[in-house]
Scaffold this motif. Structure first.
Motif, short mmCIF file in Angstrom:
data_model
loop_
_atom_site.label_atom_id
_atom_site.label_comp_id
_atom_site.label_asym_id
_atom_site.label_seq_id
_atom_site.Cartn_x
_atom_site.Cartn_y
_atom_site.Cartn_z
N ILE A 148 0.84 -1.21 0.00
CA ILE A 148 0.00 0.00 0.00
C ILE A 148 0.87 1.26 0.00
CG2 ILE A 148 -1.65 1.32 1.40
CD1 ILE A 148 -2.77 -1.49 2.29
N LYS A 149 1.91 1.24 0.85
CA LYS A 149 2.79 2.44 0.97
C LYS A 149 3.42 2.78 -0.39
CE LYS A 149 5.27 2.89 4.81
NZ LYS A 149 6.37 2.69 5.80
N ASN A 150 3.71 1.73 -1.19
CA ASN A 150 4.38 1.97 -2.49
C ASN A 150 3.41 1.95 -3.66
OD1 ASN A 150 7.37 2.09 -1.76
ND2 ASN A 150 6.62 0.32 -0.61
N ASN A 151 2.10 1.89 -3.30
CA ASN A 151 1.08 2.00 -4.34
C ASN A 151 1.22 0.92 -5.41
OD1 ASN A 151 -1.14 3.20 -5.47
ND2 ASN A 151 0.05 4.68 -6.69
N TRP A 152 1.60 -0.29 -4.95
CA TRP A 152 1.70 -1.40 -5.89
C TRP A 152 0.31 -1.90 -6.25
CZ3 TRP A 152 6.03 -4.87 -3.32
CH2 TRP A 152 7.26 -4.21 -3.42
N GLY A 153 0.24 -2.69 -7.32
CA GLY A 153 -1.02 -3.35 -7.70
C GLY A 153 -1.22 -4.59 -6.84
N SER A 154 -2.08 -5.47 -7.31
CA SER A 154 -2.45 -6.64 -6.50
C SER A 154 -1.34 -7.70 -6.47
CB SER A 154 -3.72 -7.26 -7.08
OG SER A 154 -3.49 -7.55 -8.45
N LEU A 155 -1.39 -8.54 -5.45
CA LEU A 155 -0.52 -9.71 -5.37
C LEU A 155 -0.99 -10.66 -6.47
CD1 LEU A 155 1.57 -11.51 -3.73
CD2 LEU A 155 -0.43 -12.42 -2.53
N THR A 156 -0.12 -11.01 -7.42
CA THR A 156 -0.59 -11.89 -8.50
C THR A 156 -0.36 -13.35 -8.13
OG1 THR A 156 1.56 -11.62 -9.56
CG2 THR A 156 -0.25 -10.32 -10.43
N SER A 157 0.76 -13.66 -7.48
CA SER A 157 0.96 -15.07 -7.10
C SER A 157 2.16 -15.22 -6.18
CB SER A 157 1.19 -15.94 -8.35
OG SER A 157 2.39 -15.55 -8.99
N ASN A 158 2.16 -16.39 -5.55
CA ASN A 158 3.33 -16.82 -4.76
C ASN A 158 3.81 -18.13 -5.37
OD1 ASN A 158 1.20 -15.62 -2.63
ND2 ASN A 158 3.29 -15.15 -1.97
N LEU A 159 5.10 -18.19 -5.65
CA LEU A 159 5.66 -19.44 -6.16
C LEU A 159 6.40 -20.14 -5.02
CD1 LEU A 159 7.57 -19.17 -9.60
CD2 LEU A 159 5.52 -20.52 -9.05
N LEU A 160 6.08 -21.41 -4.81
CA LEU A 160 6.90 -22.25 -3.93
C LEU A 160 8.03 -22.82 -4.79
CD1 LEU A 160 7.58 -23.93 -1.39
CD2 LEU A 160 5.90 -25.63 -2.20
N LEU A 161 9.27 -22.54 -4.37
CA LEU A 161 10.44 -22.95 -5.17
C LEU A 161 11.28 -23.93 -4.35
CD1 LEU A 161 11.14 -19.29 -6.22
CD2 LEU A 161 10.46 -21.09 -7.80
N VAL A 162 11.32 -25.20 -4.80
CA VAL A 162 12.15 -26.20 -4.11
C VAL A 162 13.20 -26.66 -5.12
CG1 VAL A 162 12.20 -28.35 -2.80
CG2 VAL A 162 10.15 -26.90 -2.74
N SER A 163 14.44 -26.29 -4.84
CA SER A 163 15.51 -26.48 -5.83
C SER A 163 16.56 -27.45 -5.32
CB SER A 163 16.19 -25.12 -6.09
OG SER A 163 17.37 -25.29 -6.86
N MET A 164 17.11 -28.22 -6.24
CA MET A 164 18.30 -29.03 -5.93
C MET A 164 19.48 -28.10 -5.74
SD MET A 164 18.12 -32.03 -8.77
CE MET A 164 19.79 -32.54 -8.42
N GLU A 165 20.47 -28.53 -4.95
CA GLU A 165 21.70 -27.73 -4.82
C GLU A 165 22.30 -27.53 -6.21
OE1 GLU A 165 24.07 -30.13 -2.23
OE2 GLU A 165 24.74 -31.47 -3.84
N GLY A 166 22.87 -26.35 -6.44
CA GLY A 166 23.58 -26.10 -7.69
C GLY A 166 22.71 -25.65 -8.86
N ASN A 167 21.39 -25.75 -8.73
CA ASN A 167 20.52 -25.28 -9.83
C ASN A 167 20.70 -23.78 -10.05
OD1 ASN A 167 19.47 -27.84 -10.00
ND2 ASN A 167 17.37 -27.28 -9.46
N VAL A 168 20.55 -23.35 -11.30
CA VAL A 168 20.66 -21.92 -11.65
C VAL A 168 19.44 -21.50 -12.45
CG1 VAL A 168 21.97 -20.23 -13.02
CG2 VAL A 168 23.20 -21.99 -11.72
N THR A 169 18.85 -20.37 -12.06
CA THR A 169 17.88 -19.70 -12.92
C THR A 169 18.62 -18.55 -13.59
OG1 THR A 169 15.95 -20.29 -11.58
CG2 THR A 169 15.74 -18.37 -13.00
N PRO A 170 18.89 -18.67 -14.89
CA PRO A 170 19.74 -17.66 -15.55
C PRO A 170 19.11 -16.27 -15.57
CG PRO A 170 19.55 -19.67 -16.88
CD PRO A 170 18.50 -19.74 -15.81
N CYS A 171 19.95 -15.31 -15.89
CA CYS A 171 19.62 -13.89 -15.82
C CYS A 171 18.40 -13.51 -16.65
CB CYS A 171 20.85 -13.11 -16.30
SG CYS A 171 20.70 -11.34 -16.14
N HIS A 172 17.45 -12.86 -16.03
CA HIS A 172 16.23 -12.42 -16.71
C HIS A 172 15.62 -11.27 -15.89
CE1 HIS A 172 14.68 -14.90 -13.46
NE2 HIS A 172 13.55 -14.20 -13.57
N TYR A 173 14.61 -10.63 -16.44
CA TYR A 173 13.85 -9.67 -15.64
C TYR A 173 12.38 -10.03 -15.68
CZ TYR A 173 12.56 -7.25 -20.03
OH TYR A 173 12.06 -6.95 -21.28
#
Ligand SMILES: CC[C@@H](CC(=O)C(=O)O)C(=O)O
Ligand SMILES: [Zn+2]
Length: 325
Positions: free
Chosen positions: A152-177
Motif C-alpha cells: 500500500i505504501k508503495n502504491n503497488w497493484g495486487s498480489l498476483t501469485s506466490n511461487l513455492l520454489l524447491v531447488s536441488m543444490e547447484g541449480n541456476v535460474t539464468p539472468c532475466h527480468y
C-alpha cells in the motif's frame, strides 16, 4: 563473499563486477527508502514466512498429496521459456527444459537418488488451494500485515501469485527480468542472487520480445560470447547470498540470476509477485525501467505491424543508421 554458513567455493565463478546488496533490519527506515526508489535491499527479521520455518522435504511430502509443477533440465540451468510464443517463433526453438506434473513424494525420491547425468529437477508450484489445507494454514499465517503495508505504501497493484520454489543444490535460474515487483523470501538453504539495473539492458542483451526466451538474457554467464555480446564485459551488478529468514526486494525490471549454492543441499524459497501500480503522472527524466517498457512496446508494435519478426531489426537499423547517433 563468505560467512560461517557457506564458503566462497560454493558460489559459481563469473567475470562480473559485483557490489554487495545492503542487508538491513526490517524496522530500519532506510528499508522504505530503498523500496520506494526501486532499489534492491535484503530485509532481516520481518518474519514474512516464519510460519514456513518448519518446511522441509519430509514435512511438505506429508502435507502435499497432489501433483505439482516440476521443471526438468538436461543441465544445471533452468532458463524459462514461454510456451505460447513457440509456435509463432520463426526460428526452430529447442527448449532445454520441460515442465511435468509430479507427485511430491516422487520429486523427493528423485532428488534424493539423483546421479550425475540424470535430469535435474526444480519444483516451481504456485501456492494455491492445490497444495493442501496444512500448507494453506501455514500460508495464511505469513506476515501479511508487514507485506501489505509495503504494497500500500508503495502504491503497488495486487498480489498476483506466490511461487513455492524447491531447488536441488547447484541449480541456476539464468539472468532475466520480470515486469512485477517481487519480495523473495528464503525459507531453507542459501541462495545467491545477482542483480543488474534495468539500464544494464545494453550489456545483457535480452532475447527479442516475440521470442520464447523473451525477458531472458542471451549471455551465457559461464561462457560469455564477447563477439556477439561485447558490452557484457562492462556489466556491473550487485549480489547477495540470501540466508533462511531473509527477504530480498527484487525491483520490477531489474535483471536477476539465482543459484542454489553448490554442495549446499536443497533450498526452499517463496516469492511474492505484485503487479506494478498505476503509472500516474509521468515524471521526467524517465526511469530506466520505464525506458525498457517503452522498448518492449516498440518491439511489440513493429512485430504486430510488420507481421514478420525478421523484418523488425532491419527496419530499426534503417531508422537509426546514419540518422540517430
Ligand atoms: C522463478 C525462479 C527463480 C526466482 C525468480 O526468478 C523470481 O522470483 O522472479 C529462482 O528462485 O530460481
Ligand atoms: Zn524472476
Amino acid at each position: 563473499m563468505s560467512s560461517n554458513h557457506y564458503s566462497e567455493n560454493q558460489l559459481r565463478k563469473y567475470s562480473l563486477k559485483l557490489d554487495k546488496i545492503p542487508k538491513l533490519n526490517y524496522n530500519d527506515p532506510k528499508v522504505d527508502e530503498y523500496i520506494s526508489s526501486n532499489e534492491p535491499v535484503v530485509i532481516q527479521g520481518c518474519d514474512l514466512v516464519a510460519s514456513a520455518n518448519s518446511w522441509d522435504l519430509d514435512y511438505l511430502k506429508r502435507k502435499m498429496m497432489g501433483k505439482y509443477t516440476v521443471i526438468l533440465s538436461q543441465n544445471h540451468k533452468f532458463k524459462y521459456h514461454d510456451e505460447k510464443k513457440i509456435q509463432s517463433c520463426k526460428t526452430d526453438f529447442k527448449p532445454t527444459t520441460r515442465r511435468v506434473q509430479m507427485k511430491f513424494s516422487e520429486f523427493v525420491d528423485k532428488i534424493k537418488n539423483w546421479k550425475k547425468n540424470d535430469e535435474r529437477l526444480y519444483l516451481q508450484q504456485v501456492l494455491d488451494n492445490s497444495v493442501g489445507i496444512s500448507i494453506v494454514q501455514d500460508f495464511v499465517k505469513f506476515n501479511w500485515n508487514w507485506i501489505t503495508e509495503k504494497q500500500i505504501k508503495n502504491n503497488w497493484g495486487s498480489l498476483t501469485s506466490n511461487l513455492l520454489l524447491v531447488s536441488m543444490e547447484g541449480n541456476v535460474t539464468p539472468c532475466h527480468y520480470d515486469e512485477q515487483q517481487n519480495f523473495y523470501a528464503q525459507v531453507k538453504g542459501y541462495k545467491r542472487i545477482i542483480l543488474f539495473r534495468p539500464s544494464q539492458f545494453k550489456c545483457l542483451y535480452p532475447h527479442p520480445v516475440y521470442h520464447p526466451y523473451d525477458r531472458q538474457s542471451q549471455v551465457d554467464f559461464e561462457k560469455p560470447d564477447y563477439n556477439r555480446f561485447p558490452n557484457f564485459k562492462d556489466a556491473c551488478g550487485f549480489e547477495t547470498v540470501l540466508e533462511p529468514g531473509e527477504v530480498l526486494y527484487i525491483p520490477m525490471y531489474w535483471f536477476h540470476h539465482v543459484e542454489s549454492l553448490l554442495r549446499g543441499g536443497y533450498t526452499i524459497s517463496i516469492n511474492f509477485w505484485y503487479k506494478a501500480g498505476p503509472t500516474g503522472q509521468i515524471v521526467y527524466p524517465l526511469k530506466d525501467y520505464q525506458k525498457v517498457a517503452i522498448m518492449r512496446n516498440v518491439e511489440k508494435m513493429l512485430n504486430d505491424a510488420l507481421r514478420d519478426s525478421t523484418e523488425v531489426g532491419t527496419l530499426l537499423k534503417t531508422i537509426v543508421d546514419g540518422r540517430y547517433f
